[in-house]
Design an enzyme around this catalytic site. Structure first.
Site, PDB file in Angstrom:
ATOM      1  N   ARG A  23      14.374  -8.954  -6.846  1.00  0.00           N
ATOM      2  CA  ARG A  23      15.007  -9.461  -8.071  1.00  0.00           C
ATOM      3  C   ARG A  23      16.109  -8.504  -8.504  1.00  0.00           C
ATOM      4  O   ARG A  23      16.185  -7.365  -8.036  1.00  0.00           O
ATOM      5  CB  ARG A  23      13.986  -9.594  -9.198  1.00  0.00           C
ATOM      6  CG  ARG A  23      13.343  -8.279  -9.615  1.00  0.00           C
ATOM      7  CD  ARG A  23      12.399  -8.471 -10.788  1.00  0.00           C
ATOM      8  NE  ARG A  23      11.736  -7.244 -11.178  1.00  0.00           N
ATOM      9  CZ  ARG A  23      12.271  -6.282 -11.925  1.00  0.00           C
ATOM     10  NH1 ARG A  23      13.536  -6.425 -12.352  1.00  0.00           N
ATOM     11  NH2 ARG A  23      11.596  -5.192 -12.236  1.00  0.00           N
TER      12      ARG A  23
ATOM     13  N   GLY B  51       6.889   0.461  -2.881  1.00  0.00           N
ATOM     14  CA  GLY B  51       5.470   0.749  -2.998  1.00  0.00           C
ATOM     15  C   GLY B  51       4.797  -0.174  -3.986  1.00  0.00           C
ATOM     16  O   GLY B  51       5.434  -0.742  -4.870  1.00  0.00           O
TER      17      GLY B  51
ATOM     18  N   TYR C 223      -6.026   4.511   2.350  1.00  0.00           N
ATOM     19  CA  TYR C 223      -5.093   5.136   1.420  1.00  0.00           C
ATOM     20  C   TYR C 223      -4.438   6.382   1.976  1.00  0.00           C
ATOM     21  O   TYR C 223      -3.380   6.784   1.521  1.00  0.00           O
ATOM     22  CB  TYR C 223      -5.772   5.450   0.082  1.00  0.00           C
ATOM     23  CG  TYR C 223      -6.860   6.485   0.116  1.00  0.00           C
ATOM     24  CD1 TYR C 223      -8.191   6.101   0.296  1.00  0.00           C
ATOM     25  CD2 TYR C 223      -6.577   7.832  -0.066  1.00  0.00           C
ATOM     26  CE1 TYR C 223      -9.200   7.044   0.313  1.00  0.00           C
ATOM     27  CE2 TYR C 223      -7.591   8.777  -0.056  1.00  0.00           C
ATOM     28  CZ  TYR C 223      -8.891   8.381   0.131  1.00  0.00           C
ATOM     29  OH  TYR C 223      -9.881   9.309   0.129  1.00  0.00           O
TER      30      TYR C 223
ATOM     31  N   LYS D 179      -1.041   4.839   2.664  1.00  0.00           N
ATOM     32  CA  LYS D 179      -0.419   5.477   1.518  1.00  0.00           C
ATOM     33  C   LYS D 179      -1.435   6.181   0.662  1.00  0.00           C
ATOM     34  O   LYS D 179      -2.316   5.576   0.090  1.00  0.00           O
ATOM     35  CB  LYS D 179       0.338   4.456   0.680  1.00  0.00           C
ATOM     36  CG  LYS D 179       1.671   4.984   0.235  1.00  0.00           C
ATOM     37  CD  LYS D 179       2.449   3.927  -0.481  1.00  0.00           C
ATOM     38  CE  LYS D 179       3.864   4.403  -0.735  1.00  0.00           C
ATOM     39  NZ  LYS D 179       4.616   3.485  -1.521  1.00  0.00           N
TER      40      LYS D 179
END
Length: 276
Positions: free
Chosen positions: A54, A95, A145, A149
């Site tokens: 967006r 992220g 995780y 990440k």
């Protein structure tokens, strides 16, 4: 100090003269938003492009006149290859959290989107790719995780509440992006990200007490302000690099590199005027 500031100014002027172009992935996020403002403030790039799902919000209208905006569908990213063409530098701050996107969506955003975007950037001519990863990222970990990440985003709201962002970081992603073969690849592995957010979440009051205290006691070990990460990202593009260079900046190095930009010392000028 004056000499150091002068050298930094010369570096910036030399970089500006090259009329380079960059893009930011994730400019609507906490780090990306601060990074955008830092890039515009330092005016290092002739063209700045935001690539995202967006456009900027109405509250950020003043920034719109200074950037190009490319709206893409990350599920069909190959169809938007043109958005990645012609950029010298790419900043990736993409992220999400498992709470927001679920486990599958989390992997798509933090791994698949990033790797695919990096490949398109490389094909489009990008020479230097910078990836915001996370402290403790490990491609060999059995934990999602750490492998995809690591958990390390906490934001301080205007009310002082610490907002935990969930499991972020990029061990597996770092390796995949490195394999692409950019001339220069910079990985930033910040600890807990401290940033100002508008909303407050009372449920995270305990996290505020624990992590807030840790940030004061060990400022460079476990946490780092988002503004410091953004400045470190910008500063790293000014550093000399060679073909095939891979640079990994851990939390302490981010603190060292992300100091506020030093302006040329004006004191001597003022003293000269006074003596005249």
């Amino acid at each position: 100090m004056a000499t150091e500031a002068g050298d930094q100014q010369q570096q910036r002027e030399h970089f500006r003269a090259q009329q380079k172009s960059c893009f930011i992935l994730g400019a609507s996020g906490e780090t990306g938003r601060v990074l955008l403002r830092e890039l515009l403030a330092q005016q290092l790039f002739a063209r700045v492009t935001l690539i995202g799902r967006r456009k900027l919000s109405p509250e950020e209208e003043e920034l719109c006149i200074h950037v190009n905006q490319e709206v893409v569908d990350f599920e069909k990213l190959d169809e938007y290859a043109s958005a990645f063409q012609g950029h010298d530098v790419g900043f990736c701050c993409l992220g999400t959290t498992k709470a927001k996107a679920g486990a599958d969506g989390f992997v798509r955003v933090d791994r698949d989107y990033v790797i695919q975007a990096a490949q398109l950037a490389y094909t489009g001519g990008c020479k230097h790719f910078l990836l915001q990863s996370s402290q403790g990222a490990d491609k060999g970990s059995s934990f999602l995780y750490l492998r995809v990440k690591h958990a390390s985003r906490v934001c301080l709201s205007s009310a002082g509440t610490v907002l935990t962002g969930g499991f972020l970081g990029k061990g597996e992603v770092e390796a995949k992006v490195q394999e692409i073969g950019f001339n220069h690849f910079t990985v930033l592995r910040p600890g807990v990200l401290l940033c100002a957010r508008r909303e407050s979440r009372p449920a995270e009051w305990i996290a505020q007490k624990v992590l807030g205290a840790m940030a004061h006691m060990f400022p460079t070990a476990y946490s780092v302000p988002v503004a410091t990460v953004a400045r470190a990202m910008v500063a790293s593009v000014l550093m000399p690099d060679g073909s095939g260079t891979v640079q990994v900046l851990e939390n302490k190095a981010i603190h060292a590199l992300g100091v506020p930009v030093a302006e040329p010392c004006k004191k001597s000028t003022k003293q000269g005027q006074d003596s005249a």
